[in-house]
Scaffold this active site. Structure first.
Site, short mmCIF file in Angstrom:
data_model
loop_
_atom_site.label_atom_id
_atom_site.label_comp_id
_atom_site.label_asym_id
_atom_site.label_seq_id
_atom_site.Cartn_x
_atom_site.Cartn_y
_atom_site.Cartn_z
N HIS A 181 3.54 -4.86 2.82
CA HIS A 181 3.18 -5.47 3.96
C HIS A 181 3.59 -7.05 4.12
O HIS A 181 4.09 -7.54 5.40
CB HIS A 181 1.70 -5.71 4.17
CG HIS A 181 0.77 -4.05 4.21
ND1 HIS A 181 0.85 -3.48 5.33
CD2 HIS A 181 0.83 -3.53 3.24
CE1 HIS A 181 0.30 -2.37 5.12
NE2 HIS A 181 0.21 -1.99 3.85
N LEU B 299 -3.35 1.64 7.14
CA LEU B 299 -3.60 2.49 6.20
C LEU B 299 -3.04 2.71 4.95
O LEU B 299 -1.97 2.12 4.55
CB LEU B 299 -3.29 3.77 7.03
CG LEU B 299 -3.98 4.34 8.23
CD1 LEU B 299 -3.44 5.68 8.81
CD2 LEU B 299 -5.49 4.20 8.06
N SER C 112 1.01 -1.09 -0.11
CA SER C 112 0.04 0.08 -0.04
C SER C 112 0.95 1.21 0.00
O SER C 112 1.99 1.28 0.13
CB SER C 112 -0.90 0.01 1.37
OG SER C 112 -0.10 0.20 2.45
N TYR D 234 16.40 -9.86 2.34
CA TYR D 234 15.99 -8.59 1.59
C TYR D 234 17.23 -7.91 1.39
O TYR D 234 17.29 -7.10 0.28
CB TYR D 234 15.15 -7.76 2.82
CG TYR D 234 14.02 -8.48 2.94
CD1 TYR D 234 13.03 -8.50 1.49
CD2 TYR D 234 13.16 -8.95 4.00
CE1 TYR D 234 11.51 -9.00 1.80
CE2 TYR D 234 12.02 -9.39 3.98
CZ TYR D 234 11.24 -9.50 3.05
OH TYR D 234 10.10 -10.28 2.89
N LEU E 234 5.28 -10.76 2.17
CA LEU E 234 5.56 -11.44 0.99
C LEU E 234 5.67 -12.91 1.37
O LEU E 234 6.28 -13.14 2.70
CB LEU E 234 6.93 -11.23 0.30
CG LEU E 234 7.57 -11.83 -0.55
CD1 LEU E 234 8.65 -11.15 -1.16
CD2 LEU E 234 8.16 -13.53 -0.30
#
Length: 205
Positions: free
Chosen positions: A120, A109, A95, A166, A122
C-alpha cells in the site's frame, strides 16, 4: 515462533558501540538501527510520516489513520518498519490480495487466502530522505516476503514519476492500474517472489 525471530535480516543491526556512563560502566541503549514488523501502537508515527510525505505531493494519503490501524491489526506480519534508536524513520505496509490485478477494493481489503502482497505504501521521514533508505527498506521487505510460504508476488501502484525508482528495486510495469483516487491515475507494478524452498533451507526461514 514469530517470523521476525527466524529471519536474520530483520533482527536489530548494532551500528555503534555501547555507550559508557561517566563512571566507566556501560549503560543500556536502544539499537542504532532496527528492522521489525509494525504493531497497531506504531500507527500514529506511521501516519505522521505518511501525511507529510504524500499530502504535499498528491494532496492525499494512501492510507488514513483508521486504515493504518486496520491493516496493522489484521496483518502486521506484512509490514516492516525501520527504526533508528527507537524512532521510526521509514516503513512499508502491505496486505494480501487474491486477484491477478489490483482493483478499487484492494485499497481497503485484506484477503487472507491471497498469494499476492499488495504494498500500500512506502514512506521515509523527511529528515532521512535522499539517503537510499527507501531502496534498502524495500530490499529487506522483499527478502522477508521470500520467507513467507504463501507469498508469490508483490504488487503496487504508483504515479508515473515513481516508476523508475521501483524498476530499480526489481519491479516491472504491468500497465495502467484500474484503481483511481480522485483525479490521480497509477501504473501497476509487480515483483515475483521466488526461491521459497531455497530461502527456507539457507536463511533459517
Amino acid at each position: 515462533m514469530s517470523a521476525l525471530s527466524t529471519l536474520p535480516f530483520l533482527k536489530p543491526v548494532h551500528l555503534r558501540s555501547p555507550r559508557s556512563s561517566p563512571g566507566g560502566q556501560r549503560r543500556h541503549t536502544l539499537p542504532a538501527s532496527e528492522f521489525r514488523c509494525l504493531s497497531p501502537e506504531d500507527a500514529v508515527s506511521v501516519f505522521e510520516i505518511e501525511r507529510e510525505a504524500f499530502i504535499s505531493v498528491s494532496g492525499d494519503c494512501p492510507l488514513h489513520l483508521d486504515e493504518i490501524r486496520h491493516f496493522l491489526n489484521l496483518c502486521p506480519e506484512l509490514s516492516l518498519g525501520w527504526f533508528e534508536e527507537g524512532r521510526l524513520v521509514a516503513f512499508i505496509i502491505g496486505s494480501l490480495w487474491d486477484q491477478d490485478r489490483l482493483s478499487q477494493a484492494a485499497l481497503t481489503l485484506h484477503k487472507p487466502q491471497g498469494t499476492a502482497v499488495h504494498i500500500h505504501v512506502l514512506a521515509v521521514h523527511r529528515t532521512f530522505r535522499q539517503q537510499g533508505k527507501g531502496s534498502i527498506l524495500m530490499w529487506r521487505y522483499l527478502q522477508y516476503l521470500r520467507c513467507l510460504p504463501f507469498a508469490r508476488r508483490a504488487l503496487l501502484m504508483c504515479e508515473d514519476f515513481l516508476v523508475p525508482f521501483y524498476q530499480k528495486c526489481g519491479f516491472e510495469a504491468l500497465g495502467p492500474c484500474e484503481v483511481t483516487v480522485g483525479e490521480l491515475a497509477f501504473i501497476e507494478m509487480q515483483h515475483p517472489v521466488r526461491g521459497h524452498a531455497f530461502m527456507r533451507r539457507n536463511s533459517g526461514c
